[in-house]
Design an enzyme around this catalytic site. Structure first.
Site, PDB file in Angstrom:
ATOM      1  CB  CYS A 118      48.769  -7.245  13.261  1.00 13.78           C
ATOM      2  SG  CYS A 118      49.498  -7.416  14.889  1.00 13.78           S
ATOM      3  CG  HIS A 260      47.290  -3.516  12.820  1.00 12.84           C
ATOM      4  ND1 HIS A 260      46.453  -4.183  13.687  1.00 12.84           N
ATOM      5  CD2 HIS A 260      48.546  -3.623  13.339  1.00 12.84           C
ATOM      6  CE1 HIS A 260      47.171  -4.674  14.678  1.00 12.84           C
ATOM      7  NE2 HIS A 260      48.442  -4.345  14.497  1.00 12.84           N
ATOM      8  CG  ASN A 290      48.141  -4.592  18.247  1.00 14.42           C
ATOM      9  OD1 ASN A 290      47.375  -5.344  17.653  1.00 14.42           O
ATOM     10  ND2 ASN A 290      49.394  -4.407  17.878  1.00 14.42           N
TER      11      ASN A 290
HETATM   12  O1  UT7 Z   1      50.973  -4.855  15.760  1.00 12.00           O
HETATM   13  C1  UT7 Z   1      52.284  -4.654  15.390  1.00 12.00           C
HETATM   14  C2  UT7 Z   1      53.238  -4.736  16.510  1.00 12.00           C
HETATM   15  N1  UT7 Z   1      53.466  -3.590  17.294  1.00 12.00           N
HETATM   16  C3  UT7 Z   1      53.854  -2.384  16.887  1.00 12.00           C
HETATM   17  O2  UT7 Z   1      53.806  -2.060  15.741  1.00 12.00           O
HETATM   18  C4  UT7 Z   1      54.368  -1.425  17.899  1.00 12.00           C
HETATM   19  C5  UT7 Z   1      55.193  -0.355  17.272  1.00 12.00           C
HETATM   20  N2  UT7 Z   1      55.911   0.459  18.242  1.00 12.00           N
HETATM   21  C6  UT7 Z   1      55.337   1.287  19.126  1.00 12.00           C
HETATM   22  O3  UT7 Z   1      54.123   1.405  19.153  1.00 12.00           O
HETATM   23  C7  UT7 Z   1      56.227   2.132  20.008  1.00 12.00           C
HETATM   24  O4  UT7 Z   1      57.568   1.983  19.597  1.00 12.00           O
HETATM   25  C8  UT7 Z   1      56.100   1.766  21.520  1.00 12.00           C
HETATM   26  C9  UT7 Z   1      54.745   2.217  22.043  1.00 12.00           C
HETATM   27  C10 UT7 Z   1      56.279   0.276  21.712  1.00 12.00           C
HETATM   28  C11 UT7 Z   1      57.164   2.497  22.307  1.00 12.00           C
HETATM   29  O5  UT7 Z   1      57.049   3.896  22.101  1.00 12.00           O
HETATM   30  P1  UT7 Z   1      58.339   4.773  21.834  1.00 12.00           P
HETATM   31  O6  UT7 Z   1      57.905   6.164  21.686  1.00 12.00           O
HETATM   32  O7  UT7 Z   1      59.086   4.143  20.693  1.00 12.00           O
HETATM   33  O8  UT7 Z   1      59.095   4.639  23.195  1.00 12.00           O
HETATM   34  P2  UT7 Z   1      60.573   4.145  23.482  1.00 12.00           P
HETATM   35  O9  UT7 Z   1      60.660   2.668  23.359  1.00 12.00           O
HETATM   36  O10 UT7 Z   1      61.536   4.987  22.691  1.00 12.00           O
HETATM   37  O11 UT7 Z   1      60.750   4.554  24.980  1.00 12.00           O
HETATM   38  C12 UT7 Z   1      60.824   5.932  25.390  1.00 12.00           C
HETATM   39  C13 UT7 Z   1      61.008   5.954  26.880  1.00 12.00           C
HETATM   40  C14 UT7 Z   1      62.130   5.044  27.362  1.00 12.00           C
HETATM   41  O12 UT7 Z   1      62.729   5.667  28.476  1.00 12.00           O
HETATM   42  P3  UT7 Z   1      64.114   6.479  28.304  1.00 12.00           P
HETATM   43  O13 UT7 Z   1      65.092   5.495  27.762  1.00 12.00           O
HETATM   44  O14 UT7 Z   1      63.799   7.587  27.355  1.00 12.00           O
HETATM   45  O15 UT7 Z   1      64.392   6.919  29.696  1.00 12.00           O
HETATM   46  C15 UT7 Z   1      61.403   3.808  27.819  1.00 12.00           C
HETATM   47  O16 UT7 Z   1      62.104   3.096  28.797  1.00 12.00           O
HETATM   48  O17 UT7 Z   1      59.815   5.492  27.518  1.00 12.00           O
HETATM   49  C16 UT7 Z   1      60.128   4.398  28.382  1.00 12.00           C
HETATM   50  N3  UT7 Z   1      59.027   3.459  28.368  1.00 12.00           N
HETATM   51  C17 UT7 Z   1      57.965   3.583  29.190  1.00 12.00           C
HETATM   52  N4  UT7 Z   1      57.668   4.480  30.158  1.00 12.00           N
HETATM   53  C18 UT7 Z   1      56.499   4.317  30.797  1.00 12.00           C
HETATM   54  C19 UT7 Z   1      58.828   2.384  27.564  1.00 12.00           C
HETATM   55  N5  UT7 Z   1      57.650   1.815  27.857  1.00 12.00           N
HETATM   56  C20 UT7 Z   1      57.099   2.522  28.854  1.00 12.00           C
HETATM   57  C21 UT7 Z   1      55.903   2.409  29.577  1.00 12.00           C
HETATM   58  N6  UT7 Z   1      55.635   3.337  30.526  1.00 12.00           N
HETATM   59  N7  UT7 Z   1      54.998   1.445  29.339  1.00 12.00           N
END
Ligand code: UT7
Length: 333
Positions: A118, A260, A290
């Site tokens: 990225c 980004h 992204n």
């Molecule tokens: O370009 C550079 C590369 N990418 C990045 O920089 C991405 C950086 N990270 C992020 O943008 C975020 O960490 C994510 C969007 C990937 C994830 O968001 P988050 O707020 O960190 O969510 P999480 O992984 O802590 O998940 C929270 C909850 C979990 O459920 P529980 O364990 O709380 O029951 C996940 O299983 O949300 C759940 N979850 C989803 N639910 C619905 C994870 N993905 C999804 C989804 N839909 N797509």
């Protein structure tokens, strides 16, 4: 040695025709439009046709044609192509060479692919600036073009909701003597110890893809979202500040930040740490998701087309990505 200043002469972009909304994704993974929008800011993304015509160099061709018109240049005026992508058309030859042929360039210009995920456009912009400064190149085409839909696991809701396909380009050329428009400062850095946070370990020389990998969906990208999030906000804020320091300019002088586009919460947190209001930050993640190396040049091009960014504005590009790579560039447009 005589040195020169570099400036952006023209820009272009291409977004694939097919739009996939969050509601469409609800049908293929266990997710909701509400979750995706609240946690990422994304509403929809563009996905390239697999039939052809929208592969990374095709998108780059379309975007470059517009950039050439904007810059009032011909293809043979380009003497260096930097093609940033983690999803090149093929492994060999490089995408810059393929694009050279598609553009009809016959001047044997130098063709370089860079793989910094990225951060690709910001790396390319800084490289172009250095090469123009020293006279190694006069007119550099910098491309960020990605077909991430090919390397995303469409069964993995942690990643497939985040990414999209697209291309943005900028033609960087020699600024006239005394020109206000120029690249003012740049910074590039990397921390390879974070490589495991975002990787695609299968398919290289170490572990070629086998039928078993494909059966287990192991050939795709893998990401530790939370780790990436933390590094991203810290790195973007640090590099943004350092870049301004290098130019000897205060944050208050900045007209626009082009971060980004990985997650609206990363963008907002970074703006908060930097201390810049969100109305000076260009955001289009809701439309494209992204697109890796393409986010910054697409955001810049759109903002120019919309009349937000004008000649004379001070613009800070700020990006991070897998590697982990990062960089910023400050330009007077
Ligand atoms: O370009 C550079 C590369 N990418 C990045 O920089 C991405 C950086 N990270 C992020 O943008 C975020 O960490 C994510 C969007 C990937 C994830 O968001 P988050 O707020 O960190 O969510 P999480 O992984 O802590 O998940 C929270 C909850 C979990 O459920 P529980 O364990 O709380 O029951 C996940 O299983 O949300 C759940 N979850 C989803 N639910 C619905 C994870 N993905 C999804 C989804 N839909 N797509």
């Amino acid at each position: 040695m005589k040195t020169y200043e570099a400036k952006i002469l023209g820009t272009g972009m291409y977004a694939p025709k097919k739009v996939v909304t969050n509601v469409d994704l609800e049908k293929i993974v266990d997710t909701t439009d509400q979750w995706i929008f609240e946690r990422t800011g994304i509403k929809e993304r563009h996905i390239s046709s697999t039939e052809g015509g929208e592969f990374p160099t095709d998108m780059a061709l379309a975007a470059t044609k517009d950039a050439l018109v904007a810059a009032n240049l011909q293809p043979n005026d380009i003497d260096f192509i930097i093609f940033a992508s983690v999803t090149p058309d093929v492994k060999l030859p490089n995408s810059a060479c393929i694009l050279q042929v598609k553009l009809g360039i016959t001047n044997n210009c130098a063709c370089l692919d860079i793989s910094v995920a990225c951060s690709g456009f910001v790396y390319g912009l800084n490289l172009a600036n250095s090469m123009i400064k020293t006279g190694l190149a006069k007119t550099v085409l910098v491309v960020g073009s990605e077909m991430l839909s090919r390397v995303v696991n469409w069964k993995d809701r942690n990643t497939c909701i985040l990414f999209g396909d697209g291309c943005g380009v900028a033609i960087i050329g020699r600024a006239e003597e005394g020109s206000e428009s120029k690249v003012l400062a740049g910074i590039l850095n990397s921390d390879g110890t974070g490589g495991e946070f975002f990787s695609q370990p299968i398919g290289g020389a170490v572990t070629p893809t086998t039928a078993a990998h494909i059966e287990n969906d192991e050939q795709f990208m893998q990401m530790k979202g939370k780790e990436m999030f933390k590094v991203a906000t810290r790195t973007l804020a640090e590099n943004g500040k350092k870049c301004l320091e290098l130019a000897g300019l205060p944050l208050s002088a900045v007209d626009w930040v082009i971060p980004h586009q990985a997650n609206i919460r990363i963008i907002e947190t970074t703006a908060n740490i930097l201390g810049i209001e969100m109305d000076k930050v260009i955001v289009n993640i809701h439309k494209y998701g992204n697109t890796s190396a393409a986010t910054c040049p697409i955001a810049f091009h759109e903002a120019v087309m919309e009349g937000k960014i004008k000649r004379g504005d001070l613009v800070l590009f700020d990006a991070f990505g897998a590697g982990l790579t990062a960089g910023a560039a400050l330009i007077r447009y």
